[in-house]
Design an enzyme around this catalytic site. Sequence first.
Site, mmCIF file in Angstrom:
data_model
loop_
_atom_site.group_PDB
_atom_site.id
_atom_site.type_symbol
_atom_site.label_atom_id
_atom_site.label_comp_id
_atom_site.label_asym_id
_atom_site.label_seq_id
_atom_site.Cartn_x
_atom_site.Cartn_y
_atom_site.Cartn_z
ATOM 1 N N GLY A 56 0.766 -1.303 0.076
ATOM 2 C CA GLY A 56 -0.084 0.017 -0.100
ATOM 3 C C GLY A 56 0.942 1.281 -0.061
ATOM 4 N N ASP A 166 -6.842 -11.152 -7.283
ATOM 5 C CA ASP A 166 -7.463 -9.779 -7.200
ATOM 6 C C ASP A 166 -6.817 -9.350 -8.514
ATOM 7 O OD1 ASP A 166 -4.316 -9.759 -7.015
ATOM 8 O OD2 ASP A 166 -4.721 -8.700 -5.012
#
Length: 200
Positions: A56, A166
């Site tokens: 992130g 994902d």
Amino acid sequence: MSIHCWAQTNPVILVLGDSLSAEYGIPRGTGWTHQLEKKLQQDASPWSLFNASISGETTSGGVSRLPTLLVQKKPGIMMIELGANDALRGLPIAQTEKNLRKMILDSKQAGAKVLLFGMQIPPNYGQAYTKQFKDLYTTLAQEQKVELLPFFLNGVATNPGLFQADRLHPNVEAQTILYKNVWGAMAPYLNLLKKSTGVN
């Protein structure tokens, strides 16, 4: 104290990246950074690798964390693998470029050689944004005279079978390709990696 004080001990390769380098979603010890560590060990290189990647992470986060890492680790080679999360969040390209430039300058000032990882984003973000984002890495590398890995995910990005569910993060099988991409970009450093010093 010389800026090359890192050269007096076992020199360090510092990786500052995001989930693509932080072994996100794959077993610990299977990522490309681990494969690079193994290669250094096999070659009996005095260099070690420190992976400071965080899932992130944005370029802003990298800018804020880097000064402490440079002091603590005193890297001889700095790998910057950031920017993808900026793009996914739609952050201004000018800000991403400014942050990457700051990290490059800080690394060089600390005596490290820099390898910048080029990133690209899917065309659905708009043709203009996509092109500007891709070009900023080439522009920065030329401007700052640092090494560039043109596209970190080369050989992976277009193969859905090399991604996790994902469809964003490379899977275990993709890690060897990523490692080979990085190792290829490290060609200018091969003589340096055999030495315990970066100073001739």
